[in-house]
Design a protein around this motif. Structure first.
Motif, PDB file in Angstrom:
ATOM      1  N   MET A  95       0.829  -1.211   0.000  1.00  0.00           N
ATOM      2  CA  MET A  95       0.000   0.000   0.000  1.00  0.00           C
ATOM      3  C   MET A  95       0.866   1.265   0.000  1.00  0.00           C
ATOM      4  N   GLY A  96       2.151   1.062   0.283  1.00  0.00           N
ATOM      5  CA  GLY A  96       3.033   2.236   0.269  1.00  0.00           C
ATOM      6  C   GLY A  96       3.738   2.488   1.579  1.00  0.00           C
ATOM      7  N   ALA A  97       3.535   1.601   2.571  1.00  0.00           N
ATOM      8  CA  ALA A  97       4.247   1.764   3.831  1.00  0.00           C
ATOM      9  C   ALA A  97       5.719   1.404   3.635  1.00  0.00           C
ATOM     10  N   ASP A  98       6.585   1.989   4.451  1.00  0.00           N
ATOM     11  CA  ASP A  98       8.007   1.732   4.307  1.00  0.00           C
ATOM     12  C   ASP A  98       8.483   0.638   5.251  1.00  0.00           C
ATOM     13  N   ASP A  99       7.766   0.482   6.348  1.00  0.00           N
ATOM     14  CA  ASP A  99       8.168  -0.559   7.288  1.00  0.00           C
ATOM     15  C   ASP A  99       6.916  -1.064   8.000  1.00  0.00           C
ATOM     16  N   TYR A 100       7.056  -2.239   8.581  1.00  0.00           N
ATOM     17  CA  TYR A 100       5.889  -2.852   9.224  1.00  0.00           C
ATOM     18  C   TYR A 100       6.371  -3.442  10.535  1.00  0.00           C
ATOM     19  N   VAL A 101       5.882  -2.917  11.640  1.00  0.00           N
ATOM     20  CA  VAL A 101       6.292  -3.407  12.958  1.00  0.00           C
ATOM     21  C   VAL A 101       5.068  -4.014  13.632  1.00  0.00           C
ATOM     22  N   THR A 102       5.235  -5.255  14.094  1.00  0.00           N
ATOM     23  CA  THR A 102       4.077  -5.900  14.716  1.00  0.00           C
ATOM     24  C   THR A 102       4.053  -5.626  16.217  1.00  0.00           C
ATOM     25  N   LYS A 103       2.843  -5.472  16.709  1.00  0.00           N
ATOM     26  CA  LYS A 103       2.642  -5.323  18.149  1.00  0.00           C
ATOM     27  C   LYS A 103       2.628  -6.710  18.777  1.00  0.00           C
ATOM     28  N   PRO A 104       3.049  -6.926  19.970  1.00  0.00           N
ATOM     29  CA  PRO A 104       3.752  -5.938  20.803  1.00  0.00           C
ATOM     30  C   PRO A 104       5.200  -5.795  20.356  1.00  0.00           C
ATOM     31  N   PHE A 105       5.671  -4.581  20.255  1.00  0.00           N
ATOM     32  CA  PHE A 105       7.028  -4.357  19.731  1.00  0.00           C
ATOM     33  C   PHE A 105       7.958  -3.988  20.877  1.00  0.00           C
ATOM     34  N   ASN A 106       9.226  -4.124  20.605  1.00  0.00           N
ATOM     35  CA  ASN A 106      10.252  -3.697  21.537  1.00  0.00           C
ATOM     36  C   ASN A 106      10.484  -2.197  21.295  1.00  0.00           C
ATOM     37  N   PRO A 107      10.287  -1.347  22.295  1.00  0.00           N
ATOM     38  CA  PRO A 107      10.417   0.098  22.086  1.00  0.00           C
ATOM     39  C   PRO A 107      11.763   0.484  21.484  1.00  0.00           C
ATOM     40  N   MET A 108      12.831  -0.187  21.924  1.00  0.00           N
ATOM     41  CA  MET A 108      14.163   0.125  21.409  1.00  0.00           C
ATOM     42  C   MET A 108      14.230  -0.136  19.911  1.00  0.00           C
ATOM     43  N   GLU A 109      13.635  -1.280  19.515  1.00  0.00           N
ATOM     44  CA  GLU A 109      13.654  -1.633  18.093  1.00  0.00           C
ATOM     45  C   GLU A 109      12.868  -0.607  17.289  1.00  0.00           C
ATOM     46  N   LEU A 110      11.741  -0.213  17.833  1.00  0.00           N
ATOM     47  CA  LEU A 110      10.912   0.762  17.131  1.00  0.00           C
ATOM     48  C   LEU A 110      11.703   2.062  16.936  1.00  0.00           C
ATOM     49  N   MET A 111      12.415   2.481  17.976  1.00  0.00           N
ATOM     50  CA  MET A 111      13.192   3.709  17.880  1.00  0.00           C
ATOM     51  C   MET A 111      14.270   3.587  16.803  1.00  0.00           C
ATOM     52  N   ALA A 112      14.895   2.385  16.763  1.00  0.00           N
ATOM     53  CA  ALA A 112      15.931   2.167  15.755  1.00  0.00           C
ATOM     54  C   ALA A 112      15.352   2.293  14.357  1.00  0.00           C
ATOM     55  N   ARG A 113      14.169   1.755  14.172  1.00  0.00           N
ATOM     56  CA  ARG A 113      13.521   1.816  12.859  1.00  0.00           C
ATOM     57  C   ARG A 113      13.144   3.258  12.515  1.00  0.00           C
ATOM     58  N   VAL A 114      12.655   3.960  13.510  1.00  0.00           N
ATOM     59  CA  VAL A 114      12.292   5.361  13.290  1.00  0.00           C
ATOM     60  C   VAL A 114      13.536   6.135  12.831  1.00  0.00           C
ATOM     61  N   ARG A 115      14.629   5.917  13.559  1.00  0.00           N
ATOM     62  CA  ARG A 115      15.889   6.587  13.215  1.00  0.00           C
ATOM     63  C   ARG A 115      16.286   6.280  11.783  1.00  0.00           C
ATOM     64  N   SER A 116      16.236   5.007  11.469  1.00  0.00           N
ATOM     65  CA  SER A 116      16.638   4.560  10.141  1.00  0.00           C
ATOM     66  C   SER A 116      15.808   5.249   9.052  1.00  0.00           C
ATOM     67  N   GLN A 117      14.490   5.228   9.237  1.00  0.00           N
ATOM     68  CA  GLN A 117      13.613   5.820   8.213  1.00  0.00           C
ATOM     69  C   GLN A 117      13.843   7.316   8.070  1.00  0.00           C
ATOM     70  N   ILE A 118      13.977   8.017   9.226  1.00  0.00           N
ATOM     71  CA  ILE A 118      14.139   9.458   9.160  1.00  0.00           C
ATOM     72  C   ILE A 118      15.468   9.817   8.486  1.00  0.00           C
ATOM     73  N   ARG A 119      16.499   9.054   8.828  1.00  0.00           N
ATOM     74  CA  ARG A 119      17.796   9.334   8.223  1.00  0.00           C
ATOM     75  C   ARG A 119      17.734   9.169   6.719  1.00  0.00           C
ATOM     76  N   ARG A 120      17.102   8.100   6.292  1.00  0.00           N
ATOM     77  CA  ARG A 120      16.995   7.855   4.852  1.00  0.00           C
ATOM     78  C   ARG A 120      16.182   8.951   4.170  1.00  0.00           C
ATOM     79  N   TYR A 121      15.100   9.374   4.828  1.00  0.00           N
ATOM     80  CA  TYR A 121      14.206  10.372   4.241  1.00  0.00           C
ATOM     81  C   TYR A 121      14.916  11.715   4.111  1.00  0.00           C
ATOM     82  N   MET A 122      15.664  12.086   5.208  1.00  0.00           N
ATOM     83  CA  MET A 122      16.291  13.400   5.240  1.00  0.00           C
ATOM     84  C   MET A 122      17.471  13.480   4.274  1.00  0.00           C
ATOM     85  N   THR A 123      18.184  12.372   4.106  1.00  0.00           N
ATOM     86  CA  THR A 123      19.392  12.424   3.291  1.00  0.00           C
ATOM     87  C   THR A 123      19.168  11.841   1.904  1.00  0.00           C
ATOM     88  N   LEU A 124      17.931  11.599   1.569  1.00  0.00           N
ATOM     89  CA  LEU A 124      17.607  10.926   0.305  1.00  0.00           C
ATOM     90  C   LEU A 124      18.149  11.711  -0.898  1.00  0.00           C
TER      91      LEU A 124
END
Lengths: 232, 715
Positions: A95-124
């Protein structure tokens, strides 16, 4: 530079709050929404760099919201869902999502994914857009000239053997290599009972490049056959 | 006016016309009858004795006359001598114009003698034909000529009373002067003028005055002779001869019956006629009653009855020299009655006339046999009937062929041919039926094959009217039932999975919050040590809950067959090595020895690698978790006859007080106390995944030795 802004959308306010706290701790600006329509309103009025989106929500569900957003926006979307089926993941990503995290998630992992996506988006289109001798797959990029691997644009420090393994697998994206083959090509020796040796290296590389090494996205074991880096 | 009467009008008109004709004919016959005619219709014919008939008297007269002529004949005449003299001319009747008087007289004499002798021959033959029925005795004391068929002289020569054998109750005796006649022990006066004897040949002799010239010119003079004719009371047939007396009596009897039948028919017809004139309703009622009775009679019996009536009629009519129209009249009368009854029958029993008969019942009986259950009985009955019929056909065919050969009649041969054809046709019908059954059995076998393979949608169709129709219906019903059951079970499984999916979703949402806030809590800096400890426990348990929910979800999916498997060729040796390498850290931690016994060459199987990895990961981590410290875990992979066998053995660190079946049940944990970590679904998942991946899974417990045995088909 302005703080990146993350939109958190979930009908469960406690989850939204917990994520918000984590995001704020990481140094992001957070906007919250409790259903799809609120999310669309927020997107149209604010400058947002990442969306965390639940699927099952009242008024407008996450998948429909993703489709609406993708009509004119390129903001990275991470779907948060209790649906853990492969089919759900495939549907969300297509549908166009960039990542898919299933609940219940590990907060640390979620943060890592957020970081990854934002970095890619900002430096694209910034660092990685020039060279033709760069092999990309998802958030990984391997420069064949410098033999340097980057994850979300950040260089990954690899040992010489690890670099050789990564080079072999990155140059043959998607191809499966057996442990013997990898050993032969990397160590230049006749392989004998090398499964453990290779596996140890694979695990080390994973810890360096994967967000969640226990559920690798890129460097995968093809059970009963060998190893490969996924072409994403 | 009801329809029945309207319809019967033409019949009634015919009936009335017929009765009218009948009455006219009857009256005419009655009026014209003569007292001494035997061929008459009259009421006193019933009591008439044949000895009173003119025919009988004529017969006796003729015989008496012959005997008289015989004994008074000039037997001294040299017939052969004269015959020799005239030579051939006798035979050629060579009358010559120039023949003189003497010669002509001699010739005439010869001719008369020849005629007489022929007459004697013929009469003697006719006496022979009568046999014992008639005793005759004739003797001429003057010439000593006599003729008799009696062994004794019957007391005639001694001038005594007659001594006739027993059973002869009628005689005519001329004792040389007078006639003595006795009928049934009573004397009969033959000289009485109107007793019938006067109009016979006795007439000449009864007169008896031979001296009066002109009266008895041609009558032999029997004065002084003895002539006797005696008739037996109970006449008998004479073999190979035609006894006139016997047939005379028989014909009279027949005539009596015929007369009775006619009278009866006439009376009934007349009665019916009057009856229907007087009371139409009662007439109809009567006809209805007759119809009711006839309705109960089988058609075959009716036909038989008609045949019998016809044969009797033919017998009665046969041998009579009646007027042709009388005969016709009788036949018409019989026909009338038969048609009348047939008409009543058809009108009253229109619906049953064709079904109420033996043939129809036989056909119905046969159809009943056809429907007999069980199946084998019906088949046996059919084949028995078939064999019997064919045997009969063959028997009669052979008989007919023999008959055809013996009689050289082509008709018999044609009949035999027809029989053979019918037999062959029957055989063809039977074999076709049999072949159809076989084909149907094949179809049913195919159908059961299909069902076994899981296709329960296709309906079975066998040839219409087959013996196996019941089987077809039953099978189709079973299939429908199965289809419904499968549908229901699929539906219920799907609902179960949906339920578990929903529950796991509902569990996951609050769990997300718990994990998130526990994580936040753990990040708080200034917490006392024991609180930190508590938080650690919370984090651990919430994590375990997460895996538990996922395991539960996976298990329900795989158990209900909803999980998809990505079957590929893979190396089982490598998979085990990879799994062990993956668990390397934990193996090191556990301090247990690992004894690997894997073949050097790859063992290829077809399976889903990801699922199989989970199976082995579960088994190995179980082995690590529940092994006694200091013992070894054995992993063996052997290949035997196309099967790859993986054995994982470890020594348990607890008493395995459970059965081998129990342990793979969902939620069962080896130690029963549920104190350790893990979802408790590990073995259940391992078993279900293995089986769904195309392998077999077995747990064996021998004392403290725990053994998991997996086997797969190799490629």
């Amino acid at each position: 530079m302005e703080k990146p802004c993350v939109l958190v959308v979930d009908d469960d306010r406690e989850i939204v709050r917990a994520i918000s706290i984590n995001l704020q701790n990481e140094g992001y600006r957070v906007i919250v929404a409790y259903d799809g329509l609120m999310a669309l309103d927020a997107i149209s009025s604010q400058d947002i760099h990442l969306i965390l989106l639940d699927i099952m929500m009242p008024r407008l569900d996450g998948l429909s919201a993703t489709m609406k957003i993708r009509q004119d926006k390129n903001i990275p979307i991470i779907i948060l869902s209790a649906k853990s089926e492969d089919s759900d993941k495939i549907l969300g990503l297509s549908m166009g999502a960039d990542d898919y995290v299933t609940k219940p998630f590990n907060p640390m992992e979620l943060m890592a994914r957020v970081r990854s996506q934002i970095r890619r988006y900002m430096t694209l289109g910034d660092v990685n857009s020039n060279g033709s001798n760069i092999i990309r797959t998802g958030r990984l990029a391997f420069d064949t000239d410098t033999r340097c691997l980057t994850a979300d644009g950040v260089p990954v420090r690899l040992t010489a053997t690890e670099t050789k393994i990564v080079e072999l697998l990155m140059k043959n994206l998607g191809r499966i290599f057996s442990a013997e083959e990898i050993y032969e090509r990397v160590w230049n020796e006749t392989p004998y009972s090398v499964e453990n040796t290779v596996m140890v290296h694979i695990r080390r590389i994973r810890e360096k490049i994967e967000i969640n090494p226990r559920e690798p996205e890129y460097l995968k074991v093809v059970w009963g056959i060998g190893y490969r880096i996924e072409k994403i | 006016m009801d329809i029945g009467l309207k319809r019967s009008r033409p019949f009634r008109i015919w009936l009335y016309l017929f009765i009218g004709i009948y009455i006219v004919v009857f009256c005419l016959t009655m009026a014209s009858r003569g007292r001494y005619q035997v061929n008459y219709l009259g009421t006193d014919i019933i009591s008439l004795d044949y000895r009173d008939t003119q025919q009988f008297k004529d017969f006796l007269g003729e015989k008496f006359h012959f005997l008289a002529e015989y004994i008074t004949h000039d037997w001294d005449y040299d017939y052969e001598g004269d015959l020799a003299k005239v030579g051939d001319s006798y035979y050629t009747y060579d009358y010559d114009e120039n023949m003189d008087e003497n010669e002509r007289k001699a010739m005439e004499r010869i001719q008369a003698e020849r005629d007489f002798r022929d007459y004697v021959d013929w009469q003697l033959r006719s006496f022979r034909a009568e046999g014992q029925n008639l005793i005759y005795y004739a003797a001429n004391p003057k010439t000593d000529v006599s003729l008799t068929n009696s062994a004794t002289d019957l007391g005639i020569t001694n001038d005594q009373p007659l001594t006739l054998p027993k059973g002869y109750d009628f005689y005519i005796h001329y004792d040389g002067q007078r006639f003595l006649v006795q009928n049934a022990g009573k004397p009969l006066d033959i000289y009485e003028s109107n007793n019938g004897y006067w109009s016979t040949q006795f007439y000449n002799y009864i007169g008896g005055d031979w001296d009066v010239k002109g009266i008895h010119q041609d009558v032999p003079d029997i004065r002084g002779c003895q002539i006797l004719l005696a008739v037996k009371k109970d006449l008998v047939t004479v073999p190979y001869e035609y006894s006139i007396l016997y047939s005379m009596e028989k014909n009279l009897t027949k005539q009596k019956y015929l007369y009775l039948a006619l009278l009866l028919a006439f009376t009934a017809e007349l009665g019916l006629f009057i009856f229907s004139l007087l009371n139409r309703n009662l007439g109809r009622e009567l006809e209805r009653t007759i119809g009711g009775v006839l309705g109960k009679v089988l058609l075959e019996f009716k036909i038989l009855f008609i045949l019998v009536v016809w044969i009797i009629s033919m017998y009665l009519v046969e041998g009579h020299y009646w007027a042709g129209f009388l005969k016709l009249f009788y036949v018409a009368s019989v026909l009338l009655w038969l048609t009348y009854f047939a008409f009543i029958d058809i009108r009253a029993n229109r619906e049953y006339i064709l079904t109420k008969n033996m043939t129809w019942k036989l056909v119905k009986w046969y159809w009943h046999l056809e429907g007999v259950r069980p199946f084998h009985k019906a088949q046996l009955i059919r084949i028995r009937i078939m064999i019997i019929l064919e045997a009969l056909f063959i028997f009669f065919s052979i008989l007919l062929v023999l008959l055809a050969a013996a009689e050289s009649e082509i008709v018999f041969f044609v009949m035999a041919l027809i029989l053979v054809c019918v037999g062959i046709f029957l055989f063809y019908l039977y074999t076709r039926r049999f072949a159809n059954n076989l084909v149907d059995i094949d179809r049913i076998i195919e159908q059961t094959e299909r069902i076994r393979k899981g296709d329960i949608g296709t309906k079975l169709e066998i040839s219409p009217g087959s013996d196996l129709k019941v089987l077809e219906e039953n099978l189709n019903t079973i299939q429908e039932g199965m289809a419904t059951a499968v549908e229901n079970s699929i539906k219920s499984e799907r609902m179960k999975v949906e339920l578990i999916t929903n529950i796991s979703h509902d569990l996951k949402t609050p769990l997300t919050s718990i994990i998130s806030y526990v994580d936040l809590l753990s990040k708080e800096s200034d917490l006392p040590e024991h609180v930190r400890d508590y938080i650690g426990i919370l984090a651990q348990k919430s994590d375990r809950l997460k895996f538990l929910i996922q395991d539960l979800f996976d298990l329900s999916k795989v158990a209900s067959g909803q999980m998809e498997f990505d079957m590929k060729t893979l190396d089982l040796v490598k998979l085990i090595q990879q799994t062990l390498a993956d668990l390397e850290d934990r193996i090191q931690e556990s301090g247990l020895g690992l004894r690997l016994n894997l073949p050097d060459e790859p063992v290829f199987i077809t399976s889903d690698g990801n699922k199989l990895y989970r199976v082995f990961a579960n088994l190995f981590s179980n082995a690590l978790k529940y092994s006694l410290i200091g013992t070894r875990v054995y992993v063996d992979l052997t290949v035997e006859e196309g099967r790859a066998l993986v054995e994982i053995k470890n020594t348990a660190n607890y008493e395995m007080n459970f059965s081998e079946e129990e342990i793979t049940e969902r939620f069962f944990r080896g130690d029963k106390a549920r104190t350790s970590e893990g979802s408790g679904l590990g073995l259940a998942i391992a078993q279900n995944f293995t089986q769904s991946c195309g392998g077999d899974f077995e747990i064996k417990v021998d004392g403290d030795l725990f053994k998991a045995i997996l086997s797969f088909n190799t490629i």
